[in-house]
Design an enzyme around this catalytic site. Sequence first.
Site, PDB file in Angstrom:
ATOM      1  N   HIS A 306      -2.369   5.824   2.187  1.00  0.00           N
ATOM      2  CA  HIS A 306      -2.147   6.014   3.626  1.00  0.00           C
ATOM      3  C   HIS A 306      -3.447   6.491   4.298  1.00  0.00           C
ATOM      4  O   HIS A 306      -3.849   5.954   5.340  1.00  0.00           O
ATOM      5  CB  HIS A 306      -1.014   7.034   3.826  1.00  0.00           C
ATOM      6  CG  HIS A 306      -0.910   7.575   5.220  1.00  0.00           C
ATOM      7  ND1 HIS A 306      -0.009   7.080   6.143  1.00  0.00           N
ATOM      8  CD2 HIS A 306      -1.597   8.571   5.845  1.00  0.00           C
ATOM      9  CE1 HIS A 306      -0.169   7.756   7.278  1.00  0.00           C
ATOM     10  NE2 HIS A 306      -1.110   8.663   7.122  1.00  0.00           N
ATOM     11  N   GLU A 307      -4.112   7.463   3.673  1.00  0.00           N
ATOM     12  CA  GLU A 307      -5.358   7.999   4.252  1.00  0.00           C
ATOM     13  C   GLU A 307      -6.429   6.906   4.356  1.00  0.00           C
ATOM     14  O   GLU A 307      -7.138   6.807   5.348  1.00  0.00           O
ATOM     15  CB  GLU A 307      -5.906   9.168   3.414  1.00  0.00           C
ATOM     16  CG  GLU A 307      -5.033  10.418   3.412  1.00  0.00           C
ATOM     17  CD  GLU A 307      -4.823  11.006   4.796  1.00  0.00           C
ATOM     18  OE1 GLU A 307      -5.761  10.968   5.604  1.00  0.00           O
ATOM     19  OE2 GLU A 307      -3.703  11.480   5.074  1.00  0.00           O
ATOM     20  N   HIS A 310      -6.071   4.710   7.321  1.00  0.00           N
ATOM     21  CA  HIS A 310      -6.696   5.226   8.551  1.00  0.00           C
ATOM     22  C   HIS A 310      -8.153   4.782   8.631  1.00  0.00           C
ATOM     23  O   HIS A 310      -8.637   4.397   9.687  1.00  0.00           O
ATOM     24  CB  HIS A 310      -6.672   6.761   8.559  1.00  0.00           C
ATOM     25  CG  HIS A 310      -5.350   7.349   8.945  1.00  0.00           C
ATOM     26  ND1 HIS A 310      -4.697   6.985  10.085  1.00  0.00           N
ATOM     27  CD2 HIS A 310      -4.565   8.282   8.341  1.00  0.00           C
ATOM     28  CE1 HIS A 310      -3.561   7.675  10.182  1.00  0.00           C
ATOM     29  NE2 HIS A 310      -3.451   8.461   9.120  1.00  0.00           N
ATOM     30  N   GLU A 405      -0.399   6.392  12.721  1.00  0.00           N
ATOM     31  CA  GLU A 405       0.323   6.801  11.508  1.00  0.00           C
ATOM     32  C   GLU A 405       1.169   5.646  10.978  1.00  0.00           C
ATOM     33  O   GLU A 405       1.207   5.381   9.780  1.00  0.00           O
ATOM     34  CB  GLU A 405       1.205   8.019  11.787  1.00  0.00           C
ATOM     35  CG  GLU A 405       0.449   9.295  12.030  1.00  0.00           C
ATOM     36  CD  GLU A 405      -0.587   9.612  10.957  1.00  0.00           C
ATOM     37  OE1 GLU A 405      -0.300   9.402   9.760  1.00  0.00           O
ATOM     38  OE2 GLU A 405      -1.696  10.022  11.322  1.00  0.00           O
ATOM     39  N   ASP A 409       0.809   3.830   7.371  1.00  0.00           N
ATOM     40  CA  ASP A 409       1.966   3.679   6.476  1.00  0.00           C
ATOM     41  C   ASP A 409       2.141   2.215   6.079  1.00  0.00           C
ATOM     42  O   ASP A 409       2.414   1.884   4.930  1.00  0.00           O
ATOM     43  CB  ASP A 409       3.251   4.167   7.171  1.00  0.00           C
ATOM     44  CG  ASP A 409       3.345   5.688   7.182  1.00  0.00           C
ATOM     45  OD1 ASP A 409       2.558   6.340   6.476  1.00  0.00           O
ATOM     46  OD2 ASP A 409       4.214   6.226   7.906  1.00  0.00           O
TER      47      ASP A 409
HETATM   48 ZN   LIG Z   1      -1.986   9.856   8.592  1.00  0.00          ZN
END
Ligand SMILES: [Zn+2]
Length: 471
Positions: A306-307, A310, A405, A409
């Site tokens: 997930h990070e 980003h 976010e 995801d």
């Molecule tokens: Zn996040």
Amino acid sequence: MLFAFGKLPIIDSLDLSDFPFKKVIFGITCANFLFERYVAYRQYKLLKSENKKVPKALEGHVDEEKFAKSDAYGLAKSKFEMVTSFTSLVVDLATLTMFSSIWNYSVSIGNCILSTIMRKPFVMSLNANNIAFFILSQTISTFLNLPVSYYQHFVLEEEFGFNKMTKSLFFMDSIKTLLLVNAIGSIPLYILGLVLKKCTENFVFYIWMFMIGLQITLFFLNDLVIQPLFYTFTPLNNKELEDKINALAKECGFPLSEIYMIDGSKRSSHSNAYFSGLPFMKKKIVIFDTLIKDSSIDEVVAVLGHEIGHWKMNHISQMLIISQVHLTTFLMLFDMVFKNAKMFADFNFIIDPLSKVPTASLPGSNYALVNDFPFLVGLLIFSQLVQPTNLLMNFGMNLFSRHNEYQADNYAAKLGKGEDLKKALIQLQITNLSTISVDKLFSMYHYSHPVLCERLEAIDIYTSEHEKKSG
Ligand SMILES: [Zn+2]
């Protein structure tokens, strides 16, 4: 490009020589307070209501007991905030009224200390006066905040088992923070004062350039000095996890340099993971020991997926651009009041260019007599004036951040880590005891992340979409 940094033509023609700055600022501060109380009350009412049920997406993961405990924690925080928000409103308004007194005291204390060090009478420049004012007001606000912060750690967080801090660590942290803020804040403020004095024409552009330099410096300072002062960074000592993270970084083309674990558990049992590094440079991944303890290896990897999402979608650079636009607009607006004598007079600062000393020695008086505009005072008053735009900005930024976010995801789901990410998110929610019942307006105003149920449902949709595509 330079024209963008000029004065805003419409605003420039406004006459603000009779504008009731003090009344408007007090009105805005109170209206802001009432709005925030209304939002908090909605959340309080929801948490207090009975007959709440575990949301569908969490059935089987969160039992009635955990659900009740998470809401009880939310309710305790909400009650605590009701008291602290009111005291901080009183403190804010009192501080604003006493700016000139604090200024006078800071100048006499500063002059006295410097005269003692130099062993001869010493009078600070107006720019140095700004710094003395900054240091004294930071010190006052730290001490005023101490009881609230103490209660938060040792009563509220303690009651729900989160506080891992000892009292000596708490006081050491408070002192370290105060010294750091004063040391790190004073230097750029001093330079800023010089820039404002020297570059009155086009100052927005020069300050903007200066702020970019400052942000980069602060980034390195944070990484190399500040974080290591509070946390111990140790290289990850879990071979299987390290291999899986390296494989993930390779798969995503993520420029990973090192993986660290930090002792977040020394202060709190809240969990987390993040990566840091400037654009176009190698990045390090930092994982809290609490996250490793509470989650399986695949779940930690899914969180990092997930990070990395980003990073892949340039979310950090986009946020950076938005904050630059925000800063520039703020400076352009500040430009129109920076030399407004009425604004300063409303807060008992009398500007007398003929005065021989930068600040007349008037300790104990509620009037400050200065020979030029004290930019820091102006900046602080002006920040109060633009609170409504900050409020709107807050809603906008949360909306944008939540969109990001979901995208991150989705990226993790595309990597086939949707199920593990869901498990990790549920585990994070349980260990952090994040509030499960959240009011719509409350979450729009306060939450930069979608609430857990919304995320779990979205991950299910993403996962099935990716499965369909890959056939
Ligand atoms: Zn996040």
